[in-house]
Design an enzyme around this catalytic site. Structure first.
Site, PDB file in Angstrom:
ATOM      1  N   ASP A 174      37.222 -17.600  16.533  1.00 49.18           N
ATOM      2  CA  ASP A 174      37.153 -18.173  14.870  1.00 49.18           C
ATOM      3  C   ASP A 174      36.836 -19.499  15.002  1.00 49.18           C
ATOM      4  OD1 ASP A 174      37.197 -15.421  13.616  1.00 49.18           O
ATOM      5  OD2 ASP A 174      39.224 -15.268  14.664  1.00 49.18           O
ATOM      6  N   LYS A 179      36.633 -25.652   8.406  1.00 50.83           N
ATOM      7  CA  LYS A 179      37.240 -26.659   7.650  1.00 50.83           C
ATOM      8  C   LYS A 179      38.101 -27.509   8.404  1.00 50.83           C
ATOM      9  CE  LYS A 179      36.448 -24.189   3.183  1.00 50.83           C
ATOM     10  NZ  LYS A 179      37.231 -23.389   2.489  1.00 50.83           N
ATOM     11  N   ASP A 217      29.174 -21.313  18.403  1.00 48.65           N
ATOM     12  CA  ASP A 217      28.163 -21.641  17.576  1.00 48.65           C
ATOM     13  C   ASP A 217      28.435 -22.752  16.700  1.00 48.65           C
ATOM     14  OD1 ASP A 217      29.254 -19.919  15.839  1.00 48.65           O
ATOM     15  OD2 ASP A 217      27.617 -19.382  14.974  1.00 48.65           O
ATOM     16  N   GLU A 264      42.610  -7.915  20.850  1.00 47.99           N
ATOM     17  CA  GLU A 264      42.035  -7.961  19.562  1.00 47.99           C
ATOM     18  C   GLU A 264      43.153  -7.659  18.501  1.00 47.99           C
ATOM     19  OE1 GLU A 264      40.389  -9.038  16.839  1.00 47.99           O
ATOM     20  OE2 GLU A 264      38.569  -8.817  18.191  1.00 47.99           O
ATOM     21  N   THR A 297      26.475 -10.981  21.325  1.00 48.03           N
ATOM     22  CA  THR A 297      27.615 -10.429  20.311  1.00 48.03           C
ATOM     23  C   THR A 297      27.386 -10.450  19.043  1.00 48.03           C
ATOM     24  OG1 THR A 297      28.884 -12.298  19.829  1.00 48.03           O
ATOM     25  CG2 THR A 297      29.131 -11.311  21.935  1.00 48.03           C
ATOM     26  N   LYS A 298      28.147  -9.650  18.312  1.00 52.63           N
ATOM     27  CA  LYS A 298      27.686  -9.696  16.843  1.00 52.63           C
ATOM     28  C   LYS A 298      27.716 -11.192  16.099  1.00 52.63           C
ATOM     29  CE  LYS A 298      29.760  -7.596  12.847  1.00 52.63           C
ATOM     30  NZ  LYS A 298      31.044  -6.794  12.317  1.00 52.63           N
ATOM     31  N   PHE A 299      28.702 -11.759  16.615  1.00 51.23           N
ATOM     32  CA  PHE A 299      28.752 -13.049  16.003  1.00 51.23           C
ATOM     33  C   PHE A 299      27.562 -14.251  16.470  1.00 51.23           C
ATOM     34  CE2 PHE A 299      32.142 -13.322  13.114  1.00 51.23           C
ATOM     35  CZ  PHE A 299      32.794 -11.892  13.128  1.00 51.23           C
ATOM     36  N   GLU A 300      27.232 -13.690  17.769  1.00 48.36           N
ATOM     37  CA  GLU A 300      25.959 -14.444  18.260  1.00 48.36           C
ATOM     38  C   GLU A 300      25.019 -14.199  17.482  1.00 48.36           C
ATOM     39  OE1 GLU A 300      25.841 -14.127  22.488  1.00 48.36           O
ATOM     40  OE2 GLU A 300      24.743 -15.920  22.434  1.00 48.36           O
TER      41      GLU A 300
HETATM   42  C1  SAM Z   1      34.637 -14.525  15.411  1.00 47.73           C
HETATM   43  S1  SAM Z   1      35.192 -13.218  15.972  1.00 47.73           S
HETATM   44  C2  SAM Z   1      34.207 -12.877  17.348  1.00 47.73           C
HETATM   45  C3  SAM Z   1      34.207 -11.437  18.165  1.00 47.73           C
HETATM   46  C4  SAM Z   1      33.422 -11.161  19.246  1.00 47.73           C
HETATM   47  N1  SAM Z   1      34.012 -11.855  20.348  1.00 47.73           N
HETATM   48  C5  SAM Z   1      31.747 -11.451  18.656  1.00 47.73           C
HETATM   49  O1  SAM Z   1      31.440 -12.600  19.426  1.00 47.73           O
HETATM   50  O2  SAM Z   1      31.216 -10.931  18.216  1.00 47.73           O
HETATM   51  C6  SAM Z   1      36.686 -13.727  16.842  1.00 47.73           C
HETATM   52  C7  SAM Z   1      37.733 -12.502  17.072  1.00 47.73           C
HETATM   53  O3  SAM Z   1      38.654 -12.845  17.739  1.00 47.73           O
HETATM   54  C8  SAM Z   1      39.875 -12.306  17.105  1.00 47.73           C
HETATM   55  N2  SAM Z   1      41.065 -13.066  17.381  1.00 47.73           N
HETATM   56  C9  SAM Z   1      41.229 -14.430  16.918  1.00 47.73           C
HETATM   57  N3  SAM Z   1      42.417 -14.800  17.316  1.00 47.73           N
HETATM   58  C10 SAM Z   1      42.938 -14.040  18.155  1.00 47.73           C
HETATM   59  C11 SAM Z   1      44.203 -13.959  18.969  1.00 47.73           C
HETATM   60  N4  SAM Z   1      44.921 -15.048  18.659  1.00 47.73           N
HETATM   61  N5  SAM Z   1      44.333 -13.077  19.676  1.00 47.73           N
HETATM   62  C12 SAM Z   1      43.332 -12.024  19.957  1.00 47.73           C
HETATM   63  N6  SAM Z   1      42.363 -12.061  19.149  1.00 47.73           N
HETATM   64  C13 SAM Z   1      42.034 -12.776  18.368  1.00 47.73           C
HETATM   65  C14 SAM Z   1      39.596 -11.949  15.826  1.00 47.73           C
HETATM   66  O4  SAM Z   1      40.418 -10.911  15.426  1.00 47.73           O
HETATM   67  C15 SAM Z   1      37.922 -11.767  15.888  1.00 47.73           C
HETATM   68  O5  SAM Z   1      37.742 -10.431  15.928  1.00 47.73           O
END
Ligand code: SAM
Length: 221
Positions: free
Chosen positions: A131, A135, A167, A81, A200-203
């Site tokens: 992420d 866009k 999603d 992370e 997960t939170k984002f799910e």
């Molecule tokens: C949309 S969140 C999803 C978090 C979690 N997996 C969930 O489903 O709730 C995406 C996460 O990926 C991490 N992230 C994005 N790019 C990354 C990278 N290159 N290396 C490590 N983590 C990364 C971000 O910090 C973010 O917390």
């Protein structure tokens, strides 16, 4: 040596952080579950066993990673992370649950894989709700692209897996296309450890917004 010049899939932000997260974050270097790599990692040495190792990229609040690692002690897990609150949060959960099969690193997945992971040394990689950069002008920031696939196809062993959930329909489409084009993977049904996984939170956020969830699993040929 590869340079560190790739487009980042995240932006630096200083989110809210609780005192307990701060405590674990500030003391991370003394924490056995936190790891700062300096050279190519010997995974067996890192965990002191020969269990297969699964890399979770972007574990967010860490609840799913904690849940799976507790259920499957016969696997090692490396969680990546880049956000402080996530790191503080998961270190607290690992400590509260006395979990021994997770190592946490604060590092960009691309740098980690390029510099510190030997070829064919991972059993699997999971990316839950990476992420989406919805866009069009930001698509270039999406972590899962052709270069990333080439990189992970070197790092995951033959017969190993890549598990992705998203999603975002346009991200799902592009991922499916990328994997189809890359001849080193084939699509497969879900991996047992993710059957009946917790959300997960984002799910949860996606479901509340009425989004369809795309679950994808690929294996290395
Ligand atoms: C949309 S969140 C999803 C978090 C979690 N997996 C969930 O489903 O709730 C995406 C996460 O990926 C991490 N992230 C994005 N790019 C990354 C990278 N290159 N290396 C490590 N983590 C990364 C971000 O910090 C973010 O917390």
């Amino acid at each position: 040596m590869k340079t560190n010049s790739h487009i980042k899939s995240f932006v630096k932000r200083s989110g809210r952080i609780t005192n307990i997260q701060k405590y674990f974050l500030n003391n991370r270097e003394a924490n056995n579950s936190f790891y700062t790599p300096r050279s190519l990692i010997d995974i067996s040495k890192l965990f002191n066993n020969d269990n297969p190792c699964i890399l979770d990229v972007g574990f967010g609040d860490g609840k799913l990673l904690i849940n799976i690692a507790k259920k499957y002690p016969e696997f090692n897990f490396i969680g990546l992370e880049v956000y402080d609150s996530g790191i503080g949060n998961i270190l607290k959960q690992i400590s509260n649950n006395e979990i021994e099969n997770i190592k946490i690193l604060k590092i960009d997945a691309i740098v980690f894989l390029e510099k510190f992971i030997r070829n064919s040394s991972l059993y699997g990689i999971s990316l839950f709700f990476p992420d989406p950069w919805p866009k069009k002008k930001h698509y270039k920031r999406r972590l899962i692209n052709e270069n990333f696939l080439n990189l992970i196809s070197d790092k995951v062993q033959k017969g190993g897996f890549v598990k992705i959930a998203t999603d975002w329909p346009s991200y799902n489409e592009s991922i499916v296309e990328l994997f189809e084009r890359n001849k080193r993977f084939h699509k497969t049904s879900d991996i047992v450890i993710y059957n009946e996984r917790i959300l997960t939170k984002f799910e949860k956020r996606g479901i509340l917004l009425g989004h369809k969830i795309f679950d994808l699993t690929f294996k290395v040929n």
